[in-house]
Design an enzyme around this catalytic site. Structure first.
Site, PDB file in Angstrom:
ATOM      1  N   SER A 181       0.702  -1.240   0.058  1.00 49.73           N
ATOM      2  CA  SER A 181      -0.065   0.085  -0.167  1.00 49.73           C
ATOM      3  C   SER A 181       0.922   1.193  -0.077  1.00 49.73           C
ATOM      4  O   SER A 181       1.657   1.388  -0.814  1.00 49.73           O
ATOM      5  CB  SER A 181      -0.773   0.032   1.022  1.00 49.73           C
ATOM      6  OG  SER A 181      -2.052   0.893   0.968  1.00 49.73           O
ATOM      7  N   GLU A 298      -9.180  -5.072  -4.491  1.00 51.48           N
ATOM      8  CA  GLU A 298      -8.501  -4.189  -3.478  1.00 51.48           C
ATOM      9  C   GLU A 298      -9.552  -3.331  -2.707  1.00 51.48           C
ATOM     10  O   GLU A 298      -9.400  -3.120  -1.584  1.00 51.48           O
ATOM     11  CB  GLU A 298      -7.625  -3.219  -4.294  1.00 51.48           C
ATOM     12  CG  GLU A 298      -6.511  -4.123  -4.908  1.00 51.48           C
ATOM     13  CD  GLU A 298      -5.334  -4.140  -4.093  1.00 51.48           C
ATOM     14  OE1 GLU A 298      -5.405  -4.007  -2.966  1.00 51.48           O
ATOM     15  OE2 GLU A 298      -4.132  -4.655  -4.771  1.00 51.48           O
ATOM     16  N   HIS A 371      -7.796  -5.700  -0.352  1.00 56.83           N
ATOM     17  CA  HIS A 371      -6.299  -5.164  -0.010  1.00 56.83           C
ATOM     18  C   HIS A 371      -5.958  -5.443   1.544  1.00 56.83           C
ATOM     19  O   HIS A 371      -6.760  -5.530   2.418  1.00 56.83           O
ATOM     20  CB  HIS A 371      -6.805  -3.394   0.266  1.00 56.83           C
ATOM     21  CG  HIS A 371      -5.498  -2.446   0.228  1.00 56.83           C
ATOM     22  ND1 HIS A 371      -4.691  -2.392  -0.821  1.00 56.83           N
ATOM     23  CD2 HIS A 371      -5.036  -1.765   1.251  1.00 56.83           C
ATOM     24  CE1 HIS A 371      -3.757  -1.610  -0.579  1.00 56.83           C
ATOM     25  NE2 HIS A 371      -4.089  -1.079   0.809  1.00 56.83           N
TER      26      HIS A 371
END
Length: 454
Positions: A181, A298, A371
């Site tokens: 990330s 995600e 995610h």
């Protein structure tokens, strides 16, 4: 016991035989000032406990990852953790972890980011870095803060690794930086920063939001004005609580009506040290081997269960299918497409690049392959991930085979520059669409065509 450039450290040795050194200072910095070398200390420094983490609000994805343990917060947060199989002269490969958290939350010293499995299975040294976040790390304001202080902290940590990691049995010539990330986005920025040249040989970018561009000078100035108005006092003397409150007001204001533009306003800025005005992430393509990839869903982490989303799902002309299509579209726009474009550009410039998509998901979780879903397979342990909603319905032992497979790929890449044999090098322009290694529920990695991502 290890002696480094700034003094002597006492760490711990666990039942596995791994040596762990926590809270090791790699730099120091005054508020809104670039990092400086640590002053040497006398005697033996205790490195058995984690150091403070950057001041921050509650961790945003706790509804997905579970609530992390409490850590002391302080502006004096430039410290790291080293896990090593031996403080000898073996010259092991080194993996340096940069955590995510939208540039406002997170810490590499969280238990869920513990690197002991990687260190034990791969005979490697794992380093986790804490750096400044939010306004304290990324505010750019004339006369107050130059911006990009968090990136400068990461560079200081990498220089510390170069200068000291041999004392922990590591090889400073074999450094792989890996992050997820915002940590992966940071690595992309470091690829463009001349000051990072020679500090790492390989890079792994996990779920980098590559559609998130560095702030332009005008954009950074606008965020600076928002922050000044929200704070109402001198940032250099305001309390940490006041800084965090103003930071949150800026995040809400920058997101616009309904929070639709919820990208981090505190993030790296172009034309501010160490980023040049026109940053090129492919300039070192031939020198740095790269893995870059995403998960297949995600945006579920950010949108599932949110009030506005559930209302849309209930509308007859939108429904679950419409919302799912929108989430897939945003995933492609923010993560997939720009990641593949970067992979294309690196490969076209002669770089050795490998791409993947992580598609595994827990059977009882509503988050799917969201995610952060790959993190339990790489870092942490059973206890640190036990309460993660994204793993609902899965026993830890059921994840073991895929975990070993994924860790093996990362470890082999750190040692040789190539993951497992089935991971062929990325070729730009493959048709139809892009092709990458898909890591899925069948526990196998396979080449998968994906149309429409480009």
């Amino acid at each position: 016991m290890v002696r480094i450039s700034s003094g002597e450290l006492r760490g711990t040795t666990g039942e596995s035989g791994l040596h762990v050194f926590r809270g090791v200072p790699y730099a120091r910095a005054d508020r809104f000032a670039p990092p400086e070398p640590v002053e040497p200390w006398a005697g033996v420094r205790d490195a058995t406990r984690h150091g403070p983490i950057s001041p921050q609000p509650p961790v945003r994805p706790e509804s997905v990852m579970g609530v992390p343990e409490e850590h002391e917060q302080s502006e004096d947060c430039l410290n790291l953790t080293v896990v090593t199989p031996g403080t000898d002269d073996r010259k092991r490969p080194v993996l340096v972890w940069l955590h995510g958290g939208a540039y406002v939350t997170g810490a590499s010293s969280f238990a869920c980011y513990d690197g002991q499995r990687l260190a034990a299975e791969g005979d490697v040294v794992v380093v986790g870095v804490n750096y400044r976040l939010g306004a304290l790390g990324y505010l750019k304001l004339d006369g107050v803060s130059p911006g990009n202080l968090g990136l400068l902290d990461q560079l200081a940590a990498l220089r510390w690794v170069r200068d000291n990691i041999a004392h922990f049995g590591g090889d400073p010539e074999q450094v792989t930086v890996f992050g997820q990330s915002a940590g992966a986005h940071s690595i992309a920025c470091l690829l463009a920063a001349p000051a990072a040249d020679g500090l790492f040989r390989r890079a792994v970018l996990q779920s980098a939001p590559m559609a998130l561009k560095p702030l332009t000078p005008a954009g950074a100035a606008r965020i600076g004005r928002y922050f000044t108005a929200a704070l109402g006092t001198d940032p250099r003397t305001a309390s940490v609580a006041e800084i965090l409150q103003a930071q949150q007001r800026v995040i809400v204001r920058a997101a616009g009506p309904g929070g639709l533009y919820s990208v981090p306003p505190f993030r790296p800025a172009a034309a501010a040290d160490p980023l040049p005005p026109a940053a090129s992430m492919v300039r070192r393509a031939r020198e740095v081997d790269v893995i870059i990839g995403t998960t297949s869903a995600e945006m579920n982490t950010f949108l599932n269960g949110k009030p506005g989303i559930t209302q849309l799902e209930a509308l007859p002309f939108v429904g679950r299918r419409g919302v799912a299509a929108a989430k897939a579209g945003i995933t492609r726009w923010m993560f997939d497409a720009p990641s593949r474009r970067l992979a294309d550009a690196l490969a076209a410039a002669g770089g050795r690049v490998f791409t993947y998509r992580f598609a595994w998901h827990a059977p009882a979780s509503t988050y799917g392959a969201c995610h952060c879903i790959e993190l339990p397979f790489l870092l942490g342990d059973r206890e640190s991930w036990a309460a993660a909603p994204m793993l609902a319905g899965t026993e830890w032992d059921e994840m073991a085979q895929l975990g070993r497979k994924l860790r093996s790929a990362w470890l082999e890449f750190a040692k040789t520059g190539a993951p497992l044999p089935e991971w062929q090098r990325h070729s730009p322009g493959a048709a139809p669409g892009m092709r990458w290694v898909e890591i899925g529920p069948d526990l196998r990695a396979r080449r998968t065509p994906v149309a429409g991502v480009g």
